[in-house]
Scaffold this motif. Structure first.
Motif, mmCIF file in Angstrom:
data_model
loop_
_atom_site.group_PDB
_atom_site.id
_atom_site.type_symbol
_atom_site.label_atom_id
_atom_site.label_comp_id
_atom_site.label_asym_id
_atom_site.label_seq_id
_atom_site.Cartn_x
_atom_site.Cartn_y
_atom_site.Cartn_z
ATOM 1 N N LEU A 158 -7.928 -12.936 -8.283
ATOM 2 C CA LEU A 158 -8.198 -12.057 -7.145
ATOM 3 C C LEU A 158 -6.895 -11.618 -6.472
ATOM 4 O O LEU A 158 -6.715 -10.433 -6.176
ATOM 5 N N ALA A 159 -5.980 -12.545 -6.266
ATOM 6 C CA ALA A 159 -4.692 -12.204 -5.639
ATOM 7 C C ALA A 159 -3.895 -11.244 -6.520
ATOM 8 O O ALA A 159 -3.356 -10.242 -6.035
ATOM 9 N N GLY B 85 -13.844 -9.688 -9.594
ATOM 10 C CA GLY B 85 -12.911 -10.457 -8.766
ATOM 11 C C GLY B 85 -13.631 -11.428 -7.846
ATOM 12 O O GLY B 85 -13.215 -12.578 -7.686
ATOM 13 N N GLY B 86 -14.722 -10.970 -7.246
ATOM 14 C CA GLY B 86 -15.506 -11.829 -6.360
ATOM 15 C C GLY B 86 -16.148 -12.988 -7.097
ATOM 16 O O GLY B 86 -16.126 -14.135 -6.626
ATOM 17 N N ILE B 87 -16.711 -12.703 -8.265
ATOM 18 C CA ILE B 87 -17.334 -13.771 -9.060
ATOM 19 C C ILE B 87 -16.280 -14.775 -9.504
ATOM 20 O O ILE B 87 -16.494 -15.990 -9.432
ATOM 21 N N ALA B 88 -15.142 -14.291 -9.974
ATOM 22 C CA ALA B 88 -14.069 -15.202 -10.397
ATOM 23 C C ALA B 88 -13.615 -16.070 -9.220
ATOM 24 O O ALA B 88 -13.420 -17.280 -9.371
ATOM 25 N N PHE B 89 -13.455 -15.467 -8.062
ATOM 26 C CA PHE B 89 -13.019 -16.195 -6.873
ATOM 27 C C PHE B 89 -14.001 -17.313 -6.515
ATOM 28 O O PHE B 89 -13.605 -18.438 -6.193
ATOM 29 N N LEU B 90 -15.294 -16.988 -6.566
ATOM 30 C CA LEU B 90 -16.320 -17.954 -6.174
ATOM 31 C C LEU B 90 -16.638 -18.982 -7.252
ATOM 32 O O LEU B 90 -16.952 -20.136 -6.941
ATOM 33 N N ALA B 91 -16.549 -18.585 -8.523
ATOM 34 C CA ALA B 91 -17.028 -19.444 -9.598
ATOM 35 C C ALA B 91 -15.941 -20.195 -10.366
ATOM 36 O O ALA B 91 -16.243 -21.174 -11.038
ATOM 37 N N ASP B 92 -14.702 -19.754 -10.285
ATOM 38 C CA ASP B 92 -13.646 -20.365 -11.094
ATOM 39 C C ASP B 92 -12.585 -20.995 -10.196
ATOM 40 O O ASP B 92 -11.705 -20.308 -9.684
ATOM 41 N N ASP B 93 -12.693 -22.312 -10.038
ATOM 42 C CA ASP B 93 -11.740 -23.020 -9.183
ATOM 43 C C ASP B 93 -10.319 -22.993 -9.744
ATOM 44 O O ASP B 93 -9.354 -23.077 -8.989
ATOM 45 N N LEU C 93 1.015 -9.784 -11.633
ATOM 46 C CA LEU C 93 1.051 -11.162 -12.139
ATOM 47 C C LEU C 93 2.370 -11.836 -11.819
ATOM 48 O O LEU C 93 2.414 -12.993 -11.397
ATOM 49 N N LEU C 94 3.473 -11.107 -12.000
ATOM 50 C CA LEU C 94 4.785 -11.668 -11.676
ATOM 51 C C LEU C 94 4.893 -12.042 -10.211
ATOM 52 O O LEU C 94 5.505 -13.056 -9.858
ATOM 53 N N LEU C 95 4.330 -11.218 -9.367
ATOM 54 C CA LEU C 95 4.437 -11.448 -7.914
ATOM 55 C C LEU C 95 3.496 -12.535 -7.400
ATOM 56 O O LEU C 95 3.743 -13.082 -6.327
ATOM 57 N N THR C 96 2.446 -12.834 -8.139
ATOM 58 C CA THR C 96 1.467 -13.784 -7.603
ATOM 59 C C THR C 96 1.364 -15.107 -8.357
ATOM 60 O O THR C 96 1.136 -16.125 -7.726
ATOM 61 N N THR C 97 1.507 -15.099 -9.655
ATOM 62 C CA THR C 97 1.207 -16.322 -10.405
ATOM 63 C C THR C 97 2.204 -17.450 -10.151
ATOM 64 O O THR C 97 1.847 -18.611 -10.261
ATOM 65 N N GLU C 98 3.415 -17.135 -9.805
ATOM 66 C CA GLU C 98 4.411 -18.175 -9.544
ATOM 67 C C GLU C 98 3.986 -19.080 -8.382
ATOM 68 O O GLU C 98 4.192 -20.280 -8.424
ATOM 69 N N TRP C 99 3.392 -18.507 -7.363
ATOM 70 C CA TRP C 99 3.031 -19.310 -6.210
ATOM 71 C C TRP C 99 1.543 -19.665 -6.158
ATOM 72 O O TRP C 99 1.115 -20.433 -5.314
ATOM 73 N N MET C 100 0.751 -19.085 -7.079
ATOM 74 C CA MET C 100 -0.688 -19.360 -7.042
ATOM 75 C C MET C 100 -1.107 -20.500 -7.987
ATOM 76 O O MET C 100 -2.062 -21.198 -7.723
ATOM 77 N N ILE C 101 -0.403 -20.622 -9.123
ATOM 78 C CA ILE C 101 -0.859 -21.599 -10.121
ATOM 79 C C ILE C 101 0.037 -22.816 -10.101
ATOM 80 O O ILE C 101 1.191 -22.767 -9.980
#
Length: 178
Positions: free
Chosen positions: A62-63, A47-55, A170-178
């Motif tokens: 992570l969320a 999660g940390g690597i994805a957060f830092l390396a994948d914009d 995923l349902l709770l986060t992807t709608e507002w994150m992507i």
């Protein structure tokens, strides 16, 4: 109670089949290492690597992971304490436990649940890794059986719990994150 008797018999027979052969000790050594990959440290690291390396997907992964585990952990704890299923070595003296489990009850398998939760999230955000991460999660579940601390149905229900919680996250986060 009669409904679950065949399941209990199958679980015990399957555990004995997995644990009573000449390769049990070498398999237990491998299973211990595989099981250790499901202890949680790799989830935080990934999660940390994805957060830092994948914009593009790092923050969303992570969320979704944090929300998914916030759902999974209480459900896992409630299920453990509701079912209070004894572990294989408590039901049969012929079952060898190769490790000391971190808690008293076996249903569901927390390692398997967490492994399938992470596999589901990783497969969602990084589809080319799907086969690898689901094989890895399956190996964690198999390792828990081969270590004598879980039954097949503990692992199956753990996998379903993990995938369901990941979907909810995923349902709770992807709608507002992507």
């Amino acid at each position: 109670m009669r409904v679950i008797e065949p399941i209990v018999k199958f679980d015990l027979a399957f555990s004995l089949f997995c644990l009573q052969h000449r390769f049990s000790d070498p398999l237990a050594r491998i299973s211990r290492a595989v099981s250790h990959t499901g202890d949680g440290h790799l989830y935080v690291l990934f999660g940390g690597i994805a957060f830092l390396a994948d914009d593009m997907y790092g923050k969303a992964l992570l969320a979704a992971g944090m929300i998914s585990f916030l759902i999974e952990l209480p459900l896992y704890w409630l299920a453990k304490n509701f079912f209070q299923r004894r572990r294989p070595q408590e039901l049969s003296s012929m079952v060898t436990a190769y490790i000391t489990p971190s808690d008293r009850f076996s249903l569901p398998s927390g390692h398997t649940s967490a492994g399938f939760l992470m596999a589901t999230l990783i497969a969602y955000f990084y589809p080319p890794l799907s086969i690898v991460v689901f094989l890895w999660a399956g190996c964690i579940g198999a390792a828990r059986i081969l270590l004598g601390v879980h039954f097949f149905t503990d692992v199956l229900i753990g996998a379903l719990l993990g995938m369901s919680c990941a979907q909810a996250g995923l349902l709770l986060t992807t709608e507002w994150m992507i």
